[in-house]
Design a protein around this motif. Structure first.
Motif, PDB file in Angstrom:
ATOM      1  N   LYS A  86       0.820  -1.221   0.000  1.00 15.90           N
ATOM      2  CA  LYS A  86       0.000   0.000   0.000  1.00 15.90           C
ATOM      3  C   LYS A  86       0.851   1.268   0.000  1.00 15.90           C
ATOM      4  O   LYS A  86       0.382   2.338  -0.368  1.00 15.90           O
ATOM      5  N   LYS A  87       2.136   1.160   0.400  1.00 20.52           N
ATOM      6  CA  LYS A  87       3.025   2.321   0.443  1.00 20.52           C
ATOM      7  C   LYS A  87       3.805   2.516  -0.861  1.00 20.52           C
ATOM      8  O   LYS A  87       4.510   3.504  -1.013  1.00 20.52           O
ATOM      9  N   SER A 109      -0.602   0.817  -8.117  1.00 16.71           N
ATOM     10  CA  SER A 109      -1.488   0.937  -6.959  1.00 16.71           C
ATOM     11  C   SER A 109      -1.788  -0.491  -6.522  1.00 16.71           C
ATOM     12  O   SER A 109      -2.571  -1.200  -7.157  1.00 16.71           O
ATOM     13  N   SER A 111      -2.561  -3.753  -3.709  1.00 13.18           N
ATOM     14  CA  SER A 111      -3.071  -4.268  -2.447  1.00 13.18           C
ATOM     15  C   SER A 111      -2.324  -5.550  -2.086  1.00 13.18           C
ATOM     16  O   SER A 111      -2.316  -5.973  -0.950  1.00 13.18           O
TER      17      SER A 111
END
Length: 149
Positions: A86-87, A109, A111
């Protein structure tokens, strides 16, 4: 009519120049032969080169690097488990040297630690992959070339 050697040389040179000029005009006017620049804003790109080299060095210094591989589904980018997915933020640019119209950018992006670029977006041939990403505010740049069948 008799042609001396001086006239023969002039005729040969003019014929050769016409031959070369014919091919230059043919290549310039035919859309099949694409004459695009490699980089649109070359001087702006050159000015940012030292920053780019620092990002490449940051990526090179990593103990565990992201892995870019060709799979049956497309191109897979796997980040090591030490990173929180997520970072991780950034972009993956896929550049097709032979045809600019096929170039595209995919945002990072995540997850989970894997990013898949589907094969449906990729045409067979050479792809230059440029992955610009950040983790905890530190920029990285990874470059790779992959050939799709």
């Amino acid at each position: 009519m008799k042609i001396n050697w001086g006239t023969g040389i002039v005729i040969a040179i003019v014929s050769f120049m016409a031959f070369i000029l014919y091919f230059v005009i043919k290549v310039q006017s035919n859309s099949k032969y694409d004459n695009e620049l490699v980089v649109e804003e070359y001087y702006k790109y050159d000015a940012d080169f030292s920053q780019e080299m620092q990002r490449v060095q940051n990526a090179h210094d990593l103990a565990q690097k992201p892995v870019i591989t060709k799979t049956a589904e497309g191109i897979t980018i796997v980040f090591p488990l030490v990173y929180d997915p997520k970072k991780i933020k950034g972009n993956v640019s896929l550049y097709r040297p032979s045809m600019k119209k096929l170039d595209f950018v995919t945002p990072i992006s995540l997850s989970k630690p894997t990013l898949l670029i589907p094969k449906s977006k990729l045409v067979g041939g050479r792809w230059d992959i440029k992955m610009e990403w950040q983790y905890d505010g530190k920029p990285y740049l990874t470059k790779e070339t992959i050939y799709i069948n």
